[in-house]
Scaffold this active site. Structure first.
Site, mmCIF file in Angstrom:
data_model
loop_
_atom_site.group_PDB
_atom_site.id
_atom_site.type_symbol
_atom_site.label_atom_id
_atom_site.label_comp_id
_atom_site.label_asym_id
_atom_site.label_seq_id
_atom_site.Cartn_x
_atom_site.Cartn_y
_atom_site.Cartn_z
ATOM 1 C CD GLU A 43 -2.379 1.258 2.711
ATOM 2 O OE1 GLU A 43 -2.754 0.284 3.049
ATOM 3 O OE2 GLU A 43 -3.285 1.945 2.209
ATOM 4 N NE ARG A 268 3.160 -7.531 10.382
ATOM 5 C CZ ARG A 268 3.435 -6.717 9.212
ATOM 6 N NH1 ARG A 268 1.637 -6.864 8.948
ATOM 7 N NH2 ARG A 268 3.508 -5.195 8.584
ATOM 8 C CE LYS A 278 2.557 0.118 4.768
ATOM 9 N NZ LYS A 278 2.483 -0.122 3.848
HETATM 10 P P1 ATP Z 1 2.784 -2.065 8.090
HETATM 11 O O1 ATP Z 1 2.064 -2.825 9.049
HETATM 12 O O2 ATP Z 1 4.325 -1.834 8.261
HETATM 13 O O3 ATP Z 1 1.709 -0.719 7.672
HETATM 14 P P2 ATP Z 1 1.582 -3.125 6.020
HETATM 15 O O4 ATP Z 1 1.292 -4.579 5.874
HETATM 16 O O5 ATP Z 1 0.254 -2.828 6.275
HETATM 17 O O6 ATP Z 1 2.474 -3.265 6.837
HETATM 18 P P3 ATP Z 1 1.561 -3.215 3.027
HETATM 19 O O7 ATP Z 1 1.863 -2.112 2.328
HETATM 20 O O8 ATP Z 1 0.431 -3.621 2.844
HETATM 21 O O9 ATP Z 1 2.597 -2.963 4.987
HETATM 22 O O10 ATP Z 1 2.295 -4.880 2.807
HETATM 23 C C1 ATP Z 1 3.098 -5.193 1.313
HETATM 24 C C2 ATP Z 1 3.332 -6.485 1.645
HETATM 25 O O11 ATP Z 1 4.661 -6.338 2.829
HETATM 26 C C3 ATP Z 1 2.180 -7.421 2.250
HETATM 27 O O12 ATP Z 1 2.222 -8.922 1.823
HETATM 28 C C4 ATP Z 1 3.008 -7.498 3.805
HETATM 29 O O13 ATP Z 1 2.061 -8.622 4.479
HETATM 30 C C5 ATP Z 1 3.801 -7.701 3.693
HETATM 31 N N1 ATP Z 1 4.368 -7.765 4.722
HETATM 32 C C6 ATP Z 1 4.676 -5.890 5.213
HETATM 33 N N2 ATP Z 1 5.610 -5.946 6.694
HETATM 34 C C7 ATP Z 1 5.993 -7.677 7.095
HETATM 35 C C8 ATP Z 1 6.740 -8.150 7.511
HETATM 36 N N3 ATP Z 1 7.246 -7.125 8.789
HETATM 37 N N4 ATP Z 1 7.057 -8.943 8.073
HETATM 38 C C9 ATP Z 1 6.971 -9.621 6.367
HETATM 39 N N5 ATP Z 1 6.168 -9.339 5.005
HETATM 40 C C10 ATP Z 1 5.228 -8.236 5.872
HETATM 41 MG MG MG Z 2 -1.688 -3.199 5.465
#
Ligand code: ATP
Ligand code: MG
Length: 567
Positions: A43, A268, A278
């Site tokens: 995102e 994660r 983020k």
């Molecule tokens: P955040 O919690 O940092 O905002 P998010 O999951 O909302 O992270 P996205 O942009 O939706 O961020 O993530 C894109 C991809 O990266 C998704 O498939 C998510 O599952 C993966 N991802 C995000 N954070 C991690 C992590 N700490 N470890 C592994 N994969 C991750």
């Molecule tokens: Mg997300």
């Protein structure tokens, strides 16, 4: 650049994992016609961090391994938080990590029309309805884990009324939050995600790509699987928090009768003393606690790049931590281990003094300069040699001298002989102190001209070799020494601002040999005996700035250096 172009030496074969095993089995059974097609779906509401790198390496890595494809898709359904700055940074960071999506750069917002049409299809099938409950009421009606929810009083609207209201939602007739489109599934389901989840909400906000074309936006759960389906994704790999959403993912594609990708969840990445959210990283930026998303202390890919991390080291780390079905926490030092392995193999060596103290060689001729030959990398003769100027007045590391050396301290001290790397043996004769503070200002030594190059013809040994720079020739530099941003092992969680490390950045006024004068920002070095450093973009020939990427050993900060002779 594709990963294949990266130096082979840094990568070792990846251990297997349960996702790889699922794919192998699917290939064996001919599922999806033997195709492997994954995607990385960020995102664009912030910069990518090291957690995302795990997902990127997994998705692109599996596609590469099985001759498949991996798309880059922006999951841009929330216009209030998303920006093109983030889109651009994400594109740059995935490329930097070494992956290539070829012509498959997609945006969920490209599918808004199709998603809308499918929503109409579900309304026609009696599987979706327009609901007038407020967000708060929807929550109330949801029920609790032990109690079924209540059906919305609007649940049984006619198809015609729903079509009309949904069209008017799209046309902008209603204010934000006044209505939603909801899926008609099961308010008594033990899985909350199936209790008539919202598909569309009204939001009069400008979208970074579609502008003001839409005032209704699809929810993540509705968008994600449908976007996967449109792109022909075979394996939709996501993190564990989406496990409970999988029945809804499956429900949508099944009820729409479209291609059904398989959602697979993995753990994660969490790292000790590191914040990987983020939302919270954005707070650090907004509050000015860091200089920006690419502050070298940030766990973002742009921060790590600026700090001097290599994509090879990050890929190697991601390959080796593996994937599992339970969330855990990985030691930050493991990441640093892979970083050191890679930098040790590749970074050119130079001599730099981070905390200088002056050494005067009393018996060295005044005004004379010699050029001494130094090796750029001990294991790579092809990286060549360079000349380092030597003269009467030098700087050495303050820590490499003790007036009263403790036992087992073998570096310079009164009466002690040590080797200056690539230069001469010197013996400390006396010190000059500040009469008021008693601080040592100058160390006076004599050198043995017969030891040029660092060896004594009579075979006598010294117990220590220290690095140095010539005072007259050395360049001034600022060395930025970093520690983790957070003191709490878990990164501080909700109270993360209370756990900030006051020593996360210390600036040192150092000196460095002149050979680095024209090196561009981003050049990585090993400062001999000190650590790995990288030229910061703030750097200029008039004011060199180096970021410490990582210390030479992870014991550097923890063990009293006097207890641990180096060299
Ligand atoms: P955040 O919690 O940092 O905002 P998010 O999951 O909302 O992270 P996205 O942009 O939706 O961020 O993530 C894109 C991809 O990266 C998704 O498939 C998510 O599952 C993966 N991802 C995000 N954070 C991690 C992590 N700490 N470890 C592994 N994969 C991750
Ligand atoms: Mg997300």
């Amino acid at each position: 650049m594709s990963i294949d172009a990266a130096p082979e030496s840094a990568e070792t074969p990846k251990p297997s994992n349960f996702i790889r095993d699922i794919i192998l089995q699917d290939l064996q059974n001919g599922k999806h016609g033997g195709r492997v097609h994954t995607r990385f779906p960020p995102e664009p509401n912030g910069y990518l961090h090291i957690g995302h790198a795990k997902s990127i390496c997994l998705n692109f890595g599996l596609a590469q391994e099985f001759g498949g494809k991996c798309n880059l898709r922006f999951d841009d359904t929330n216009p209030s938080k998303e920006e093109t700055e983030y889109v651009d940074s994400i594109i740059e960071d995935v490329r930097w990590l070494g992956f290539d999506w070829e012509d498959r750069l997609f945006y969920a917002s490209d599918y808004f029309e199709q998603l809308h049409d499918w929503a109409v299809q579900l309304i026609r099938a009696g599987k979706a309805f327009v609901c007038d409950l407020t967000a708060e009421q929807v929550r109330e009606y949801r029920g609790t884990p032990n109690e079924p929810g209540k059906e919305s009083p609007y649940r049984n609207r006619s198809v015609e009324e729903n079509l009309d209201l949904f069209a008017r939602m799209r046309a902008g007739e209603f204010p934000d939050g006044s209505r939603t489109l909801r899926t008609k599934i099961d308010m008594a389901s033990p899985n909350f995600n199936l209790r008539d989840p919202v598909m569309y909400r009204i939001l009069h906000a400008e979208h970074h790509r579609t502008g003001n074309q839409w005032c209704i936006y699809p929810m993540y759960d509705y968008t994600h699987g449908e976007s996967d389906s449109i792109e022909g994704i075979t394996h939709s790999i996501c993190t564990l928090e989406f496990e409970d959403h999988r029945p809804l993912y499956d429900w949508y594609v099944e009820n729409l009768g479209i291609h059904h990708p398989q959602q697979i969840e993995f753990d994660r990445l969490n790292l000790t003393n590191t914040m990987l959210s983020k939302r919270k990283l954005l707070m650090l930026v907004q509050k000015g606690i860091v200089s920006g998303w690419n502050d070298p202390r940030m766990p973002t890919l742009s921060g790590m790049r600026r700090r001097g991390y290599s994509p090879e080291a990050i890929r190697q780390f991601c390959a080796n931590i593996g994937v599992s079905k339970t969330n855990g926490i990985i030691e930050f030092s493991l990441l640093e281990y892979y970083l050191r392995e890679d930098l040790n193999a590749r970074a050119a060596r130079v001599m730099a003094v981070v905390d200088p103290i002056k050494v005067i060689i009393d018996n060295y001729p005044e005004g004379e300069t010699e050029q001494l030959e130094a090796v750029n990398h001990p294991d790579h003769p092809e990286m060549g040699n360079r000349l380092v100027p030597f003269s009467k007045t030098l700087y050495i590391e303050r820590d490499d001298f003790r007036e009263d050396p403790p036992k087992q301290y073998y570096r310079l001290s009164p009466g002690r002989e040590v080797r200056l790397r690539y230069a001469y043996f010197i013996t400390c004769q006396r010190v000059v102190k500040d009469p008021v503070t008693g601080e040592v200002l100058e160390i006076h030594c004599t050198y043995d001209p017969a030891t040029r190059g660092g060896n004594a013809p009579d075979g006598r040994k010294v117990k220590s070799t220290i690095h140095w720079v010539s005072a007259e020739h050395a360049l001034d530099m600022e060395a930025r020494i970093y520690e983790n941003l957070f003191l709490a092992e878990g990164g501080g969680d909700d109270d993360f601002l209370a756990s900030l490390n006051p020593n996360s950045l210390v600036k040192m006024a150092g000196k460095i040999e002149p050979s680095v004068r024209t090196a561009p920002a981003g050049t990585r070095y090993q400062f001999e005996r000190v650590g790995y450093f990288c030229i910061d973009p703030d750097s200029s020939p008039a004011g060199l700035v180096f970021n410490r990427t990582v210390a030479l050993r992870d014991t550097w900060a923890k063990i009293d250096k006097a207890q641990k002779p180096k060299g």
